[in-house]
Write an enzyme that holds these catalytic residues in place. Structure first.
Site, mmCIF file in Angstrom:
data_model
loop_
_atom_site.group_PDB
_atom_site.id
_atom_site.type_symbol
_atom_site.label_atom_id
_atom_site.label_comp_id
_atom_site.label_asym_id
_atom_site.label_seq_id
_atom_site.Cartn_x
_atom_site.Cartn_y
_atom_site.Cartn_z
ATOM 1 N N ASP A 177 -10.070 2.755 1.308
ATOM 2 C CA ASP A 177 -10.148 2.220 2.667
ATOM 3 C C ASP A 177 -10.888 3.173 3.591
ATOM 4 O O ASP A 177 -11.606 2.737 4.502
ATOM 5 C CB ASP A 177 -8.746 1.956 3.228
ATOM 6 C CG ASP A 177 -8.161 0.639 2.760
ATOM 7 O OD1 ASP A 177 -8.935 -0.236 2.313
ATOM 8 O OD2 ASP A 177 -6.930 0.482 2.840
ATOM 9 N N LYS A 195 0.798 -1.221 0.000
ATOM 10 C CA LYS A 195 0.000 0.000 0.000
ATOM 11 C C LYS A 195 0.833 1.276 0.000
ATOM 12 O O LYS A 195 0.409 2.292 -0.553
ATOM 13 C CB LYS A 195 -0.960 -0.004 1.197
ATOM 14 C CG LYS A 195 -2.063 -1.033 1.091
ATOM 15 C CD LYS A 195 -3.060 -0.890 2.233
ATOM 16 C CE LYS A 195 -4.229 -1.839 2.066
ATOM 17 N NZ LYS A 195 -5.263 -1.629 3.103
#
Length: 304
Positions: free
Chosen positions: A122, A82
């Site tokens: 997210d 990420k």
């Protein structure tokens, strides 16, 4: 080592004009293929979706292979990529740039060369999961367990939910200092605290987000179960544990035993995947409630 599609993902892209995938390592546990395939089927979107195990050392080469192929639509990005992926895409959205982490890459093939853009869904996933768990008002006392990329997204989500301050429990406060800087940029003061105070600190919270991997909070769960002190807040507190396999986690079980509400990370995964599908499918995306229902059905999540 060459990145390979995990066997549970099915055939790579046979019969499809476009490709998408979730990448990470390990990746065999991922439910993203089931979620995305259900949404694509609903929308009539001609795109495959695989789970591909990509090691950190293979990530740059894999990204270049996506650029070269010309038929990729997007990537879901999970651990450990990420942060690294931020430096491999052509641009990032303002949110992903502020957080320094992304979990989604869109591929635009409309120009002379494919353009990869990083996004962070997210944050939307965490907000959706907490609201599903009953967090409908601004948290009065919010806690995050862990200091990585998901903690950064959690901090942004709590800010959007109206939190005016967040306490973060970590094993190495010095290494988590960027979270305090992020909090300053978001207008949410962050207090970094030592891990050995986490169990008693949880009793003061009405919203807790555990960003730890499976097993990472097991010792904390035992401590929480042994505490005899009452909770400070009279309201029913909410725990979102981003780990969802196995479920309930020991931490979730201990939290529920003390009268709290538990929300599995699967809820976060579903809500963030809805946003990914919106990005990947573009104009095909209808009422998000239809996509949400199809995804929930695909993984046996409760209807809403």
């Amino acid at each position: 080592m060459t990145p390979t599609a995990h066997s549970a993902a099915g055939p790579a892209s046979l019969g499809h004009s476009l490709r998408a995938a979730v990448i990470g390592s390990p990746i065999g546990h991922s439910k993203s293929p089931a979620l995305h395939r259900a949404a694509y089927h609903l929308l009539g979107f001609d795109c495959s979706y695989e789970a591909i195990d990509v090691s950190p050392e293979d990530l740059p080469a894999f990204v270049e292979s996506v650029r070269a192929a010309g038929n990729w639509r997007g990537l879901s990005v999970t651990m450990p990529h990420k942060t690294a992926m931020v430096h491999l895409v052509d641009s990032v959205t303002s949110l992903a740039g502020v957080l320094g982490v992304l979990n989604t890459v869109t591929v635009d093939t409309g120009g002379p060369r494919p353009v990869l853009t990083g996004h962070n869904t997210d944050v939307a996933g965490i907000i959706g999961a907490l609201r599903h768990g009953g967090v409908l008002e601004a948290p009065r006392s919010a806690v995050i367990l862990g200091g990585g990329g998901t903690a950064a997204a959690s901090l942004a989500a709590l800010q959007q939910l109206g939190a005016t301050g967040v306490t973060v429990f970590v094993r190495s406060p010095g290494l988590a200092a960027p979270l305090r800087t992020l909090g300053d940029s978001l207008g949410v003061p962050v207090q970094l605290r030592e891990w050995d105070g986490a169990a008693t600190g949880l009793l003061e919270a009405d919203v807790v987000i555990s960003t730890l991997p499976p097993g990472g909070a097991d010792a904390l769960a035992s401590q929480l179960g042994n505490l005899r002190a009452p909770r400070v807040h009279p309201t029913r507190p909410v725990l979102l544990d981003v780990a969802y396999d196995p479920w309930p986690s020991p931490l979730a079980a201990a939290w529920e035993a003390r009268g709290g509400t538990i929300v599995p990370g699967l809820e976060m995964l579903i809500y963030q995947a809805v946003e990914q599908v919106r990005l990947f499918t573009g104009s095909r995306f209808p009422d998000p409630a239809r996509v949400l229902k199809a995804m929930c059905d695909a993984v046996g999540a409760p209807a809403r």
